[in-house]
Design an enzyme around this catalytic site. Structure first.
Site, PDB file in Angstrom:
ATOM      1  N   ARG A   1       6.996  57.925  59.506  1.00 30.30           N
ATOM      2  CA  ARG A   1       7.046  56.927  58.440  1.00 30.30           C
ATOM      3  C   ARG A   1       6.101  57.272  57.299  1.00 30.30           C
ATOM      4  O   ARG A   1       6.433  57.189  56.144  1.00 30.30           O
ATOM      5  CB  ARG A   1       6.656  55.549  58.972  1.00 30.30           C
ATOM      6  CG  ARG A   1       7.774  54.838  59.638  1.00 30.30           C
ATOM      7  CD  ARG A   1       7.254  53.730  60.494  1.00 30.30           C
ATOM      8  NE  ARG A   1       6.502  54.270  61.611  1.00 30.30           N
ATOM      9  CZ  ARG A   1       6.196  53.574  62.694  1.00 30.30           C
ATOM     10  NH1 ARG A   1       6.548  52.330  62.791  1.00 30.30           N
ATOM     11  NH2 ARG A   1       5.532  54.133  63.679  1.00 30.30           N
TER      12      ARG A   1
ATOM     13  N   LYS B   1      -0.573  49.532  78.677  1.00 24.83           N
ATOM     14  CA  LYS B   1      -0.299  48.751  77.462  1.00 24.83           C
ATOM     15  C   LYS B   1       0.460  47.485  77.834  1.00 24.83           C
ATOM     16  O   LYS B   1       1.405  47.544  78.624  1.00 24.83           O
ATOM     17  CB  LYS B   1       0.586  49.584  76.525  1.00 24.83           C
ATOM     18  CG  LYS B   1      -0.129  50.070  75.292  1.00 24.83           C
ATOM     19  CD  LYS B   1       0.887  50.709  74.370  1.00 24.83           C
ATOM     20  CE  LYS B   1       0.325  51.030  73.016  1.00 24.83           C
ATOM     21  NZ  LYS B   1       1.310  51.730  72.194  1.00 24.83           N
TER      22      LYS B   1
HETATM   23  P1  ADP Z   1       6.456  51.341  66.618  1.00 23.37           P
HETATM   24  O1  ADP Z   1       5.955  50.344  67.632  1.00 23.37           O
HETATM   25  O2  ADP Z   1       5.353  51.813  65.693  1.00 23.37           O
HETATM   26  O3  ADP Z   1       7.668  50.898  65.881  1.00 23.37           O
HETATM   27  P2  ADP Z   1       7.596  53.123  68.673  1.00 23.37           P
HETATM   28  O4  ADP Z   1       6.735  53.764  69.702  1.00 23.37           O
HETATM   29  O5  ADP Z   1       8.518  52.080  69.167  1.00 23.37           O
HETATM   30  O6  ADP Z   1       6.705  52.655  67.452  1.00 23.37           O
HETATM   31  O7  ADP Z   1       8.423  54.223  67.869  1.00 23.37           O
HETATM   32  C1  ADP Z   1       9.188  55.212  68.479  1.00 23.37           C
HETATM   33  C2  ADP Z   1       9.453  56.301  67.499  1.00 23.37           C
HETATM   34  O8  ADP Z   1      10.150  55.779  66.371  1.00 23.37           O
HETATM   35  C3  ADP Z   1       8.226  57.009  66.931  1.00 23.37           C
HETATM   36  O9  ADP Z   1       8.539  58.390  66.771  1.00 23.37           O
HETATM   37  C4  ADP Z   1       8.032  56.330  65.573  1.00 23.37           C
HETATM   38  O10 ADP Z   1       7.359  57.171  64.649  1.00 23.37           O
HETATM   39  C5  ADP Z   1       9.473  56.114  65.168  1.00 23.37           C
HETATM   40  N1  ADP Z   1       9.651  54.998  64.241  1.00 23.37           N
HETATM   41  C6  ADP Z   1       9.302  53.715  64.413  1.00 23.37           C
HETATM   42  N2  ADP Z   1       9.642  52.968  63.339  1.00 23.37           N
HETATM   43  C7  ADP Z   1      10.219  53.816  62.449  1.00 23.37           C
HETATM   44  C8  ADP Z   1      10.765  53.670  61.128  1.00 23.37           C
HETATM   45  N3  ADP Z   1      10.753  52.508  60.500  1.00 23.37           N
HETATM   46  N4  ADP Z   1      11.259  54.784  60.520  1.00 23.37           N
HETATM   47  C9  ADP Z   1      11.223  55.978  61.157  1.00 23.37           C
HETATM   48  N5  ADP Z   1      10.721  56.185  62.389  1.00 23.37           N
HETATM   49  C10 ADP Z   1      10.232  55.120  63.033  1.00 23.37           C
END
Ligand code: ADP
Length: 158
Positions: free
Chosen positions: A90, A41
């Site tokens: 989410r 990625k």
């Molecule tokens: P993203 O790029 O979609 O923000 P990540 O891989 O960085 O995703 O996310 C890491 C973790 O944090 C995952 O378990 C994701 O579901 C969770 N996560 C991301 N954004 C949120 C949010 N706004 N509220 C709750 N959990 C979140």
């Protein structure tokens, strides 16, 4: 109390991530925020920057540390001797993929549990990609990311 890891790309960390970090650090003895290095990625922020941003925002929480890993999450979890993997949820759209991952990890290492934490309704719409899209179009991301990393993110898109 148990030891947990909270894995993700954190490209970059958002207020939604920080909310999960704070809430889970309160119920865990120790929490490691683990940044995934995925060679397949292309990330916007390199691994060093993502770790640096997470260290800045987690500084006030003494039982939280930040690390990075490459390869299988479940092997990393075992190596760190954690009992729990924390995932944020989410929307229903997160569920299907996370459900599959949790079941695969359960098969590989049944002693490690995956726990899902529901998003804070304030941040249910928030993702790293939304932040990047808004920043790239010169929109205001101040309310979406922790104050400590606002300038770093802005710099990347200037
Ligand atoms: P993203 O790029 O979609 O923000 P990540 O891989 O960085 O995703 O996310 C890491 C973790 O944090 C995952 O378990 C994701 O579901 C969770 N996560 C991301 N954004 C949120 C949010 N706004 N509220 C709750 N959990 C979140």
């Amino acid at each position: 109390m148990a030891k947990a890891i909270y894995p993700g790309s954190f490209d970059p960390v958002t207020k939604g991530h920080l909310d999960i970090i704070i809430r889970s650090s309160k119920i865990m003895e120790h929490l490691t925020v683990a940044v995934l290095e995925n060679p397949r990625k292309v990330a916007t922020f390199d691994i060093k920057k993502r770790v640096e941003m997470l260290k800045l925002v987690t500084e006030p929480y003494p039982n939280v540390d930040v690390d990075y890993y490459e390869g299988l999450l479940i092997d990393y979890a075992q190596q760190r001797k954690v009992d729990i993997i924390i995932k944020g949820l989410r929307a229903i759209s997160d569920f299907e993929f996370e459900f599959q991952m949790a079941l695969v990890n359960q098969k590989l290492r049944p002693e490690i549990e995956t726990l899902f934490m529901m998003t804070n309704s304030k941040y249910s719409y928030l993702s790293s990609s939304i932040v990047k899209e808004i920043a790239a179009l010169k929109g205001d991301i101040r309310s979406l990311v922790p104050t400590e990393v606002y300038e770093i993110i802005l710099d990347r898109f200037s």
